[in-house]
Design a protein around this motif. Structure first.
Motif, mmCIF file in Angstrom:
data_model
loop_
_atom_site.group_PDB
_atom_site.id
_atom_site.type_symbol
_atom_site.label_atom_id
_atom_site.label_comp_id
_atom_site.label_asym_id
_atom_site.label_seq_id
_atom_site.Cartn_x
_atom_site.Cartn_y
_atom_site.Cartn_z
ATOM 1 N N GLU A 1 -2.105 3.644 2.478
ATOM 2 C CA GLU A 1 -1.882 2.835 1.155
ATOM 3 C C GLU A 1 -0.305 3.135 0.788
ATOM 4 O OE1 GLU A 1 -3.433 3.304 -3.574
ATOM 5 O OE2 GLU A 1 -4.100 4.673 -1.919
ATOM 6 N N HIS A 2 0.266 4.243 1.098
ATOM 7 C CA HIS A 2 1.628 4.317 0.823
ATOM 8 C C HIS A 2 2.285 4.785 2.107
ATOM 9 C CE1 HIS A 2 0.594 3.912 -3.412
ATOM 10 N NE2 HIS A 2 -0.086 4.910 -3.213
ATOM 11 N N PRO A 3 2.874 3.763 2.812
ATOM 12 C CA PRO A 3 3.365 4.258 4.024
ATOM 13 C C PRO A 3 5.004 4.542 3.820
ATOM 14 C CG PRO A 3 3.262 1.929 3.821
ATOM 15 C CD PRO A 3 2.577 2.415 2.795
ATOM 16 N N VAL A 4 5.579 5.396 4.927
ATOM 17 C CA VAL A 4 6.837 6.118 4.709
ATOM 18 C C VAL A 4 7.372 5.468 6.203
ATOM 19 C CG1 VAL A 4 7.881 8.190 4.952
ATOM 20 C CG2 VAL A 4 5.890 8.123 3.661
ATOM 21 N N LEU A 5 8.452 4.744 5.946
ATOM 22 C CA LEU A 5 9.214 4.343 6.804
ATOM 23 C C LEU A 5 10.603 5.460 7.078
ATOM 24 C CD1 LEU A 5 10.088 0.453 6.623
ATOM 25 C CD2 LEU A 5 9.166 1.772 8.522
ATOM 26 N N ARG A 6 10.596 6.186 8.170
ATOM 27 C CA ARG A 6 11.548 7.005 8.394
ATOM 28 C C ARG A 6 12.777 6.430 9.199
ATOM 29 N NH1 ARG A 6 8.810 11.072 6.474
ATOM 30 N NH2 ARG A 6 6.562 11.591 7.188
ATOM 31 N N VAL A 7 14.027 6.654 8.695
ATOM 32 C CA VAL A 7 15.187 5.887 9.150
ATOM 33 C C VAL A 7 16.298 7.042 9.502
ATOM 34 C CG1 VAL A 7 16.846 4.315 8.801
ATOM 35 C CG2 VAL A 7 14.769 3.983 7.749
ATOM 36 N N ALA A 8 16.663 7.217 10.825
ATOM 37 C CA ALA A 8 17.456 8.124 11.137
ATOM 38 C C ALA A 8 18.502 7.739 12.192
ATOM 39 C CB ALA A 8 16.669 9.109 12.201
#
Length: 119
Positions: free
Chosen positions: A16-23
């Motif tokens: 419902e609340h996705p997390v996009l991890r950017v590195a």
């Protein structure tokens, strides 16, 4: 300064609340990866997405443009995009650009997800 690539991962998928991890480094050469990832996320009215930028080492104006476009896309869908984990240098850059007036910043992704749940 040694430039590194950019990785973007989505977790948990279907959340419902996705997390996009950017590195890595967000610049002219790598920004298409983040743009594609943001375009693949569904922004639903009343929902939201968290961008975990704790692994972001560098961001140029092209990267800022992609982040602003993602923010505008979320706004158009009556959704939210929250930014989490920015290091102090990048947070200062966003403040200088005045983006702290529009973007919502959180110390870590868990706090940002919790803010979406409460909203």
């Amino acid at each position: 300064m040694t430039k590194q690539g950019l990785t973007v991962t989505l977790s948990p998928e279907g959340s419902e609340h996705p997390v996009l991890r950017v590195a890595g480094d967000l610049d002219f050469h790598t920004s298409p990866r983040l743009r594609e990832a943001l375009e693949s996320v569904t922004f639903a009215a009343g929902g939201g997405v968290v961008l975990d930028l704790s692994g972001l080492a560098y961001c140029d104006s092209t990267g800022v443009t992609v982040l602003v476009a993602g923010y505008r896309r979320a706004q158009a869908a009556e959704s939210r995009i929250l930014f989490a984990g920015l290091n102090s240098d990048l947070l200062q850059m966003f403040r200088i650009l005045g983006l702290d007036q529009a973007f919502s910043f959180y110390p870590d992704p868990d706090e940002a997800v919790e803010a979406l749940r409460r909203h």
